[in-house]
Design a protein around this motif. Sequence first.
Motif, short mmCIF file in Angstrom:
data_model
loop_
_atom_site.label_atom_id
_atom_site.label_comp_id
_atom_site.label_asym_id
_atom_site.label_seq_id
_atom_site.Cartn_x
_atom_site.Cartn_y
_atom_site.Cartn_z
N ASP A 98 -19.41 -7.35 14.72
CA ASP A 98 -18.92 -7.96 15.95
C ASP A 98 -17.40 -8.01 15.95
O ASP A 98 -16.75 -7.87 16.99
CB ASP A 98 -19.45 -9.39 16.10
N ALA A 99 -16.82 -8.24 14.77
CA ALA A 99 -15.36 -8.30 14.64
C ALA A 99 -15.00 -8.24 13.16
O ALA A 99 -15.82 -8.56 12.28
CB ALA A 99 -14.80 -9.58 15.25
N LEU A 100 -13.75 -7.83 12.90
CA LEU A 100 -13.21 -7.81 11.54
C LEU A 100 -11.93 -8.63 11.51
O LEU A 100 -11.05 -8.45 12.35
CB LEU A 100 -12.90 -6.38 11.09
N TYR A 101 -11.85 -9.53 10.52
CA TYR A 101 -10.63 -10.30 10.28
C TYR A 101 -10.04 -9.90 8.94
O TYR A 101 -10.73 -9.95 7.92
CB TYR A 101 -10.93 -11.81 10.27
N VAL A 102 -8.78 -9.51 8.94
CA VAL A 102 -8.04 -9.19 7.72
C VAL A 102 -7.06 -10.34 7.50
O VAL A 102 -6.11 -10.50 8.27
CB VAL A 102 -7.29 -7.86 7.83
N LEU A 103 -7.28 -11.13 6.43
CA LEU A 103 -6.50 -12.35 6.24
C LEU A 103 -5.38 -12.16 5.22
O LEU A 103 -5.23 -12.93 4.28
CB LEU A 103 -7.42 -13.51 5.85
N GLY A 104 -4.61 -11.11 5.41
CA GLY A 104 -3.39 -10.94 4.63
C GLY A 104 -3.52 -10.16 3.34
O GLY A 104 -4.59 -10.02 2.76
N ASP A 105 -2.39 -9.62 2.91
CA ASP A 105 -2.27 -8.82 1.70
C ASP A 105 -3.24 -7.64 1.70
O ASP A 105 -3.83 -7.29 0.68
CB ASP A 105 -2.45 -9.67 0.44
N LEU A 106 -3.36 -7.03 2.86
CA LEU A 106 -4.07 -5.75 2.93
C LEU A 106 -3.35 -4.75 2.04
O LEU A 106 -3.97 -3.94 1.36
CB LEU A 106 -4.11 -5.25 4.37
N PHE A 107 -2.02 -4.81 2.07
CA PHE A 107 -1.19 -3.90 1.30
C PHE A 107 -0.63 -4.58 0.06
O PHE A 107 -0.41 -5.79 0.05
CB PHE A 107 -0.01 -3.41 2.15
N ASP A 108 -0.37 -3.78 -0.97
CA ASP A 108 0.36 -4.33 -2.11
C ASP A 108 1.77 -4.67 -1.69
O ASP A 108 2.34 -5.66 -2.16
CB ASP A 108 0.38 -3.32 -3.26
N PHE A 109 2.32 -3.87 -0.78
CA PHE A 109 3.55 -4.24 -0.08
C PHE A 109 3.73 -3.28 1.09
O PHE A 109 3.77 -2.06 0.89
CB PHE A 109 4.78 -4.17 -0.99
N TRP A 110 3.80 -3.83 2.30
CA TRP A 110 4.05 -3.01 3.48
C TRP A 110 5.55 -2.95 3.69
O TRP A 110 6.20 -3.95 3.95
CB TRP A 110 3.36 -3.61 4.69
N ILE A 111 6.08 -1.74 3.62
CA ILE A 111 7.53 -1.57 3.63
C ILE A 111 8.11 -1.61 5.04
O ILE A 111 9.31 -1.75 5.23
CB ILE A 111 7.90 -0.26 2.92
N GLY A 112 7.25 -1.49 6.06
CA GLY A 112 7.71 -1.54 7.44
C GLY A 112 6.93 -0.59 8.32
O GLY A 112 6.34 0.39 7.86
N ASP A 113 6.93 -0.87 9.62
CA ASP A 113 6.15 -0.07 10.56
C ASP A 113 6.70 1.34 10.73
O ASP A 113 6.05 2.19 11.34
CB ASP A 113 6.12 -0.76 11.93
#
Length: 241
Positions: free
Chosen positions: A34-49
């Motif tokens: 029905d939905a997906l929630y990603v509650l942070g730290d998907l990445f080891d470090f996101w360097i920017g968009d």
Amino acid sequence: MSTLFISDLHLSPATPTINHCFAQFMREEAVKADALYVLGDLFDFWIGDDDTSDFANFVRGEFKQLTDAGVPCFFTKGNRDFLVGKRFAKQTGITLLGDETVIDLYGRKAVVLHGDTLCTQDVSYLKFREKVNKKWLQWLFNRIPMFIKKKIVSKIQSDIRDDKKTKSLEIMDVTQSEVERVMEMHQVDLMIHGHTHRPDVHIFETNQSTNTRIVLGDWYTQGSVLVCDKKNIELQTRPFL
């Protein structure tokens, strides 16, 4: 149908096993939710968009494929991906949430958050968090060359590792009084968060009610998913293949 919650995957180009488990989860399981929630730290470090690496595009592609299939996806920033911004959201179709968000989970109100703000004893980290979330600093960081960004991120990651070595597990865990304060403020009896890497379901009493705090697990040795439907809420694991 169910609503799924994940956090603390710490994806990076150096984690092919985790990346594969994530992709399998997105394509075979999340697509049916029905939905997906990603509650942070998907990445080891996101360097920017503005990261256009193969790895960054791989992650973007998985979310775009999911949202194109009609599955709503909500993203709460963690301490490793606080630079995820509007461009990433537009490219992937996800909805960015604030630090604390109250949701309707099949008729039950719940507050969802990354969990780092609950760790009030970790004073040095909270000072770091306040600094890196300043809008002017993020604006500046997003406008410097990628090779300089990478050097800065490498230094931050090294500092984080060194800092953790000197802290007790108690300092890095949530403060119960802060948990209760946040739940009372939002008038909920259910909280879902990540960050501490201590998956568990905590039941505790307050003057007002019986409350539940669910901690999501990390993806270091296996996948970790909270599966919620109209009848049940269950922390589950997914093996690495």
